[in-house]
Design a protein around this motif. Structure first.
Motif, short mmCIF file in Angstrom:
data_model
loop_
_atom_site.label_atom_id
_atom_site.label_comp_id
_atom_site.label_asym_id
_atom_site.label_seq_id
_atom_site.Cartn_x
_atom_site.Cartn_y
_atom_site.Cartn_z
N ASN A 4 51.21 38.36 31.43
CA ASN A 4 50.89 39.75 31.10
C ASN A 4 50.72 40.61 32.34
O ASN A 4 51.06 41.80 32.35
CB ASN A 4 49.61 39.82 30.26
CG ASN A 4 49.86 39.52 28.80
OD1 ASN A 4 50.93 39.81 28.28
ND2 ASN A 4 48.87 38.94 28.14
N SER A 5 50.17 40.00 33.40
CA SER A 5 49.92 40.75 34.63
C SER A 5 51.21 41.29 35.25
O SER A 5 51.16 42.17 36.11
CB SER A 5 49.21 39.86 35.65
OG SER A 5 49.99 38.71 35.94
N ASP A 6 52.33 40.78 34.79
CA ASP A 6 53.61 41.18 35.39
C ASP A 6 54.41 42.12 34.53
O ASP A 6 55.51 42.53 34.91
CB ASP A 6 54.44 39.92 35.68
CG ASP A 6 55.56 40.17 36.67
OD1 ASP A 6 56.71 40.25 36.24
OD2 ASP A 6 55.26 40.34 37.87
N VAL A 7 53.89 42.48 33.36
CA VAL A 7 54.69 43.30 32.44
C VAL A 7 54.10 44.69 32.22
O VAL A 7 54.47 45.38 31.27
CB VAL A 7 54.86 42.59 31.08
CG1 VAL A 7 55.63 41.30 31.27
CG2 VAL A 7 53.51 42.32 30.42
N LYS A 8 53.19 45.12 33.09
CA LYS A 8 52.64 46.46 32.96
C LYS A 8 53.77 47.50 33.09
O LYS A 8 54.66 47.35 33.92
CB LYS A 8 51.59 46.71 34.04
CG LYS A 8 50.35 45.81 33.90
CD LYS A 8 49.38 46.06 35.04
CE LYS A 8 48.15 45.16 34.90
NZ LYS A 8 47.20 45.34 36.03
N ASN A 9 53.70 48.52 32.26
CA ASN A 9 54.70 49.60 32.26
C ASN A 9 56.09 49.12 31.82
O ASN A 9 57.09 49.78 32.10
CB ASN A 9 54.80 50.26 33.64
CG ASN A 9 53.48 50.82 34.11
OD1 ASN A 9 52.73 51.41 33.33
ND2 ASN A 9 53.18 50.63 35.40
N SER A 30 57.55 33.10 35.79
CA SER A 30 58.58 34.08 36.14
C SER A 30 57.94 35.42 36.45
O SER A 30 56.78 35.67 36.11
CB SER A 30 59.58 34.23 34.99
OG SER A 30 58.93 34.74 33.83
N THR A 31 58.70 36.28 37.11
CA THR A 31 58.20 37.61 37.46
C THR A 31 59.35 38.60 37.43
O THR A 31 60.51 38.26 37.70
CB THR A 31 57.55 37.62 38.85
OG1 THR A 31 57.13 38.96 39.17
CG2 THR A 31 58.52 37.14 39.92
N LEU A 32 59.02 39.84 37.08
CA LEU A 32 60.00 40.92 37.12
C LEU A 32 60.10 41.54 38.52
O LEU A 32 60.98 42.36 38.79
CB LEU A 32 59.64 42.00 36.11
CG LEU A 32 59.77 41.59 34.63
CD1 LEU A 32 59.10 42.63 33.73
CD2 LEU A 32 61.22 41.41 34.25
#
Length: 278
Positions: free
Chosen positions: A34-39, A62-64
């Motif tokens: 969740n920490s990586d999907v803000k906005n 994984s990360t964006l």
């Protein structure tokens, strides 16, 4: 396939309290926290391009975010901290890249940038090394020509004074000991000029400027020295090469030629004591 240290195009398979699970065409899954999907507006079935790495608990996630380098690439990265077992460098993610002591060819300093190659170690963790020579490319024919001005980063020094450099962060180059005067340390980025292209594609470069430019610059330096010291300096074409290099950062040959040019212009005279401004 989901491969550590690389990008993957994955489908969002399900939403959970702590993030999203992404899967490849083989059904293998990895978490997108969740920490990586803000906005980001993410729905099940979406296709996402993500980078695969390990979190602080050594779990594959994984990360964006886009890291500065991926496995198999070389990057100019900053050292952020050091431990007894090695150093850590910033790669633009929540977790820094580990550089084992055995993979450090020279002493790293916090806050300084160096060239590193990223690889996957025997324990299936991401790591980096300063030993990048075998991972640099040789310049293809026509890529560079003699007299081109390029950027170089030093990645290794030899006992004979030769410097190994990466040209434009990618191609193998070298600066012979007689082609630089200043002390240049690993990690330093410098402006150089292509002087020679070896048969294998290695670029021989120099920190020296073109002959005319270098002499004009030295002429101004000598005249400035004379003006700031009452029109006199205790240097002439008989001075030792060591003294000339220490004061003017040039060779005795260049110094003598430059003095000769200034004398022809009737700007200076020389005597046994040194050089005087006319």
């Amino acid at each position: 396939m989901i491969i550590l240290g690389e990008y993957a195009n994955l489908k969002v398979s399900k939403k959970v309290d702590f993030g999203y699970y992404l899967e490849d065409k083989f059904g293998d899954e990895v978490l997108l926290p969740n920490s990586d999907v803000k906005n980001h507006d993410i729905k099940e079935g979406d296709k996402l391009e993500v980078f695969i790495y390990r979190d602080s608990k050594d779990r594959m996630i994984s990360t964006l975010k886009k890291p500065y380098i991926t496995v198999g690439q070389i990057g100019y990265l900053e050292v952020v901290s050091q431990r007894e077992i090695g150093a850590f460098v910033d790669i633009g993610l929540g977790r820094d890249l580990f550089i084992p002591l055995k993979e450090q060819s020279f002493k790293l300093k916090d806050g300084k940038k160096y060239l590193f190659y990223m690889y996957t170690d025997k324990t299936d963790r991401l790591a980096g090394t300063t030993k990048i020579d075998s991972y640099l490319d040789l310049a293809e024919e026509g890529k560079y020509k003699v007299s081109d001005e390029v950027k170089a980063i030093v990645y290794d020094t030899c006992e004979n004074g030769t410097l190994n450099v990466a040209i434009d962060g990618k191609y193998r180059g070298l600066i012979l000991a007689n082609e630089h005067f200043d002390y240049i340390y690993p990690g330093q980025e410098i402006e150089v000029r292509v002087k020679r292209i070896y048969e294998d594609g290695t670029l021989g470069v120099t920190t020296r400027k073109k002959r005319l430019d270098a002499r004009e610059e030295l002429s101004q330096k000598i005249l400035q020295y004379l003006k700031e010291n009452g029109g006199f300096m205790p240097f002439n074409d008989k001075s030792s090469s060591e003294d000339i290099k220490a004061e003017f950062n040039t060779s005795k040959n260049y110094f003598k030629m430059t003095l000769g040019g200034l004398m022809k212009q009737k700007l200076i005279i020389q005597d046994k004591e040194g050089t005087r401004l006319l």
